[in-house]
Motif scaffolding. Structure first.
Motif, short mmCIF file in Angstrom:
data_model
loop_
_atom_site.label_atom_id
_atom_site.label_comp_id
_atom_site.label_asym_id
_atom_site.label_seq_id
_atom_site.Cartn_x
_atom_site.Cartn_y
_atom_site.Cartn_z
N THR A 134 0.89 -1.13 -0.18
CA THR A 134 -0.20 -0.02 0.13
C THR A 134 1.06 1.26 0.07
N LEU A 135 2.12 1.20 0.54
CA LEU A 135 2.71 2.27 0.86
C LEU A 135 3.42 2.70 -0.44
N ALA A 136 3.92 1.61 -1.22
CA ALA A 136 4.68 1.64 -2.10
C ALA A 136 3.66 2.37 -3.47
N ALA A 137 2.58 1.74 -3.48
CA ALA A 137 1.44 2.09 -4.23
C ALA A 137 1.16 3.84 -4.40
N LEU A 138 0.72 4.07 -2.68
CA LEU A 138 0.26 5.46 -2.64
C LEU A 138 1.66 6.47 -2.89
N GLU A 139 2.85 5.89 -2.64
CA GLU A 139 4.08 6.71 -2.98
C GLU A 139 3.97 7.24 -4.64
N ALA A 140 3.78 6.12 -5.55
CA ALA A 140 3.87 6.28 -6.86
C ALA A 140 2.77 7.35 -7.18
N VAL A 141 1.58 7.01 -6.68
CA VAL A 141 0.29 7.85 -7.27
C VAL A 141 0.63 9.28 -6.73
N LEU A 142 1.32 9.55 -5.56
CA LEU A 142 1.40 11.03 -4.91
C LEU A 142 2.50 11.48 -5.95
N GLY A 200 3.23 10.97 -8.99
CA GLY A 200 2.62 11.21 -10.15
C GLY A 200 1.84 12.55 -10.30
N HIS A 201 1.25 12.87 -8.82
CA HIS A 201 0.35 14.30 -8.74
C HIS A 201 1.48 15.35 -8.35
N GLY A 202 2.57 15.11 -8.30
CA GLY A 202 3.51 16.24 -8.22
C GLY A 202 4.04 16.57 -6.49
N PHE A 203 3.55 15.63 -5.71
CA PHE A 203 3.63 15.83 -4.19
C PHE A 203 5.18 15.59 -4.11
N ALA A 204 5.75 16.45 -3.40
CA ALA A 204 7.18 16.29 -3.08
C ALA A 204 7.57 15.27 -2.05
N LEU A 205 8.24 14.25 -2.31
CA LEU A 205 8.45 13.17 -1.54
C LEU A 205 9.78 12.61 -1.80
N VAL A 206 10.48 11.77 -0.72
CA VAL A 206 11.89 10.94 -0.94
C VAL A 206 11.42 9.77 -1.44
N SER A 207 11.65 9.25 -2.57
CA SER A 207 11.26 8.18 -3.14
C SER A 207 12.05 6.90 -2.23
N GLY A 208 10.93 5.80 -1.98
CA GLY A 208 11.44 4.81 -1.43
C GLY A 208 11.58 5.17 0.29
N ALA A 209 11.53 6.21 0.67
CA ALA A 209 11.50 6.43 2.23
C ALA A 209 10.41 5.64 2.94
N ALA A 210 9.26 5.92 2.23
CA ALA A 210 8.12 5.31 3.01
C ALA A 210 8.33 3.94 3.29
N VAL A 211 8.37 3.00 2.29
CA VAL A 211 8.54 1.45 2.29
C VAL A 211 9.64 1.17 3.32
N ASP A 212 10.74 1.98 3.11
CA ASP A 212 11.86 1.71 3.99
C ASP A 212 11.78 1.69 5.57
N ALA A 213 10.87 2.96 5.71
CA ALA A 213 10.52 3.31 7.20
C ALA A 213 9.66 2.11 7.79
#
Lengths: 407, 407
Positions: free
Chosen positions: B375-383, B385-398
Motif C-alpha cells: 500500500t505504501l509503495a502504491a500510494l507513493e507512486a500515485v502521489l 504522479g501528482h507532483g507531491f514532493a517526497l523522497v522516493s523509497g522512504a515510506a517503504v523503508d521506514a
C-alpha cells in the motif's frame, strides 16, 4: 477450541431452511469488495434487476434487506406505519399473528381479520374490514407455512385501491415456488427470504416497493446526523421508528446517491444474486411447475400411505404439506428416526398445531423427484416400525406414478 | 441475465469491509442444517463459547445478531431503553452521532457529551453528565473509524457503577484488533461486526450482555402471539419497540428453550464461528500485537512520505489511520488511481472530514506486513504522479525498519 465445520449429511425436507443450491453456497466464497467499489455497486444494480424479474414487477425499488425474512417484514411495516395509524392484518396462522405482533410494536392500531387455522380469509370479510377501518395498510402472508395455506392475493389489490390502502404481502415461503406477480396483484410492498423456495441460506431478504409506497416512505425521510447534508431537511412525515429498518435511507443507499447507511452484507448479496440467476435460468413458469409437481407427488405418496393431509387442500401451498399425526404414532420419535437414521429432516408446527401435524416441504433445490421419493421411502419405513398400518411400497409407487403422468 | 460472479482483485485497505480470511470464505460454502438440528444448536453453543473468549467475558449471553453491525447497536439500545428514558451518549465522530440517532428513534431522551472530531471525550465531562442526568444507559463507540480515535473505556465502568447506569460499548471497529476486555471494563453490552478486525464479511454481529443487563431486558419480555405459552405472561416492563431486535426473545432463541424467533442465518454463523476460531488460534495478545505493528508501520511509512496524520495520535486506533490530504493533491483522483491501477482501496471520511482526510485500515486478514508495504509503495507512486514532493523509497523503508525493529 472447536474443530472445523463438518456437519453430517442432511436432506432438509421441513418447512425451511432447506438445502441451498450448491452454486449458491459457492457464490458466498467469492472474495469481498469495498462497499462503494464500482464492481460492488454494479453487482447491487444487477441484483435489483434480477429480483424485478423474480417478483414480476417494474418497481424501481427492488433490493435486499440485511437480515432474515422477518427483518424485511419489520422494515416494511415500520416504514409504512406511523404510531396510531390503522392496519388491517389477515391471519389464519402463526405468521399472520407475527404481522400483528410487528405492527403493534410499530405503534399501529391493528384490526385482525381471522379465519380458522387450515383455512384462508374470505375476500368479503377482508373488504368489509377495510371499508370499516380505512387503514393505511392491509397486511397479509401469502403462504403461511405454519398451516401450509396460501391466501389468495388476486382480489386484494382492487380492495386496497378502492379504499386507498397500501397492500403489504409477506411472500417469504412462496417466492420462487409459487407465482408472486407483484404488479398484477397491485401489491405495494412484497418481501421474501432466501431459505425456502429461493434455494439459498437464511440471512438476507428481497423486497420490492411500488412508487406509491416509496413516495409515502420518502415523505417520512429523516437522514441521520453525521451524514445529512444541507439538502437533507427532514420531511414533514413522522420520523421512522427504526434506523436500521428506515427504508427511506436504505433506498438512498441502493440509489445513485449511495447514502452511507449500513454496510451491505456482501457475501449474502452474492448468494441472493445467484439464487435469482438460478430462477431466471430455469424460468419462473418451469420453476413453479417443478414445485407443483414435487408437492403433488409428495401429497399423492402420503395419501397412498394412508395418511390424512391437513387443511383446505384447495388452498394448499405448492411447496409444503401438513400431515395429521396418526393416533398412537409418536410424532417426535418419527422425526428423530427420520433424522438420525435417514439424515432427513421433516418439521412439526406451532401453537395449536404443535405435535398435531408434521410438515414436509419440497422447496427450492429440494423440490426434486429424488428428494420426494427418498423422503416417502424413509417415512414409510419409520411408520411401519411404529406399527402404523400401511401397504408397503404404495407411497413411492404413487409418487412415481404422479411423475410418470406428467411426462 | 448477468454472468457468474468474478470480481477483480482487490486489496481492501480502507476502514472496512476488508478482505475476509480465506478460511472464513470457505466456511460459508459448508452445507446448511435445520435450525433446530442437534448439530446446528451445537454450532450455536460453540459460537457462544468462542465469542466469550474473544470478548474476554464470562457473560452467558454472548451470541450473534442477524444483521450488520448497526443492527446490533439498535438491538442493544431498543432493548435497554424504553421511550422517555435517559441516555448519555459520548460523541466525537460520525458513529457517536449514530448512537444518538438510534437512541432518539427508540424514544429515549439523549444527552450528548461531545468532543471535537479528532479527540476523545474527557472522563471528567462524562462523569459530570452522568451524575447530572442519572441515565438508564451510557453509550459510547470504542473506536470511531470516522476519525480513527479510540475512546478510553477503562474508567467508564466505574462511572456507570457509581451512578447505577448500564454501559453500552460499540466495538464494531476494534474487536479483534484492540483489546475489548468486556468484564474488566464492567461493560453491560458490547457489540461488534465481522467485517473489520474479525476478518469476515459484513452481515452478522457478535454481542455480549451482562447478567445485569439481561435481567433488565427480561423484565420487558413479551413473547409474541402464535408461539407464547401459558407460562409466558407478559413481564411488567414496557414491551420492546421492535420484534426483530427484541433481545429477550433472541436470548430465548439462543437458550435451551430454543424459542422460535427468526431463523438463524446459518452461513453467516459459520463465518462468525470461523472468525473466532482464527482469533483464538492466533491468540488475542498476538493478534492485537499484529494489528499494532501493522498500524505503527503504516503510520511510520506515511510520515516518512511527508504526510501529516490526522487527530490525537495518543488516542489513535491501532487499526486505521487518518491522513490529511495535502494541499493541491486531488484526494478522489488519488483513491481512483490506487484502485484502478494497483487494485488497492483506501477510504475517505464523512461529514466535516469528507475530502479532508484519507483513511487507511490495517485490519483483520489485512493487518499484514506485505499489505502495509504494498500500500505504501502504491500510494507513493500515485502521489509522485501528482507532483507531491517526497523522497522516493522512504515510506517503504521506514515501514520495513519498523518491522525490523520488532523482531
Amino acid at each position: 477450541m472447536f474443530s472445523e465445520l463438518d456437519p453430517p449429511f442432511r436432506l432438509l425436507m421441513g418447512p425451511g431452511p432447506v438445502n441451498a443450491h450448491p452454486r449458491v453456497l459457492r457464490a458466498m466464497s467469492v472474495p469481498l469488495l469495498g462497499q462503494f467499489d464500482p464492481q460492488m455497486t454494479t453487482y447491487m444494480n444487477e441484483t435489483m434487476a434480477l429480483y424485478r424479474a423474480v417478483f414480476e414487477t417494474d418497481n424501481r425499488w427492488t433490493f435486499l434487506i440485511d437480515g432474515t425474512a422477518r427483518a424485511a417484514i419489520e422494515a416494511s411495516l415500520v416504514s409504512l406505519l406511523a404510531p396510531g395509524e390503522a392496519v388491517v392484518v389477515l391471519s389464519s396462522g402463526r405468521f399472520g399473528l407475527l404481522l400483528r405482533e410487528i405492527a403493534e410494536r410499530c405503534g399501529a392500531v391493528v384490526t385482525l381479520v381471522e379465519a380458522p387455522w387450515g383455512e384462508v380469509v374470505p375476500a368479503a370479510e377482508i373488504e368489509a374490514a377495510v371499508a370499516r377501518v380505512k387503514p393505511r395498510v392491509v397486511a397479509t402472508v401469502h403462504g403461511d407455512t405454519s398451516t401450509t395455506m396460501a391466501q389468495p392475493i388476486e382480489t386484494l389489490g382492487d380492495i386496497c385501491a378502492r379504499h386507498s390502502a397500501l397492500l403489504y404481502v409477506d411472500a417469504t415461503a412462496t417466492l420462487g415456488g409459487m407465482r408472486v406477480p407483484v404488479d398484477a396483484w397491485g401489491a405495494d410492498i412484497v418481501t421474501a427470504g432466501l431459505q425456502k423456495c429461493l434455494a439459498g441460506p437464511p440471512g438476507i431478504a428481497p423486497i420490492t416497493i411500488s412508487d406509491r409506497a416509496a413516495a409515502h416512505i420518502f415523505s417520512r425521510r429523516h437522514v441521520e446526523g453525521g451524514i445529512a447534508t444541507a439538502a437533507d431537511a427532514p420531511a414533514r412525515g413522522a420520523r421512522i421508528g427504526s434506523n436500521y429498518f428506515d427504508l427511506a435511507m436504505v433506498m438512498d443507499y441502493w440509489s445513485e446517491r449511495r447514502l452511507n447507511h449500513h454496510t451491505e452484507a456482501s457475501s449474502m448479496l452474492y448468494a441472493a444474486r445467484e439464487c435469482a440467476r438460478l430462477i431466471l435460468e430455469e424460468g419462473i413458469e418451469a420453476r413453479v411447475a417443478r414445485h407443483r409437481a414435487a408437492g403433488e407427488a409428495m401429497a399423492a405418496g402420503l395419501r397412498a400411505m394412508g395418511l390424512t393431509l391437513y387443511g383446505d387442500q384447495g388452498h394448499k401451498m405448492f411447496n409444503v404439506v401438513g400431515i395429521e399425526i396418526p393416533a398412537g404414532v409418536p410424532g417426535e420419535a418419527v422425526r428423530s428416526e427420520m433424522l438420525d437414521e435417514f439424515g432427513i429432516e421433516i418439521g412439526t408446527s406451532f401453537g395449536p398445531l404443535a405435535g398435531r401435524i408434521w410438515r414436509i416441504g419440497t422447496m427450492g433445490y429440494n423440490a426434486r423427484r429424488d428428494a420426494v421419493l427418498t423422503t416417502l421411502a424413509a417415512l414409510e419405513a419409520v411408520l411401519r416400525g411404529h406399527g402404523f398400518a400401511l401397504v408397503s411400497g404404495a407411497a413411492v409407487d404413487a409418487a412415481r406414478a404422479h411423475y410418470a403422468g406428467l411426462s
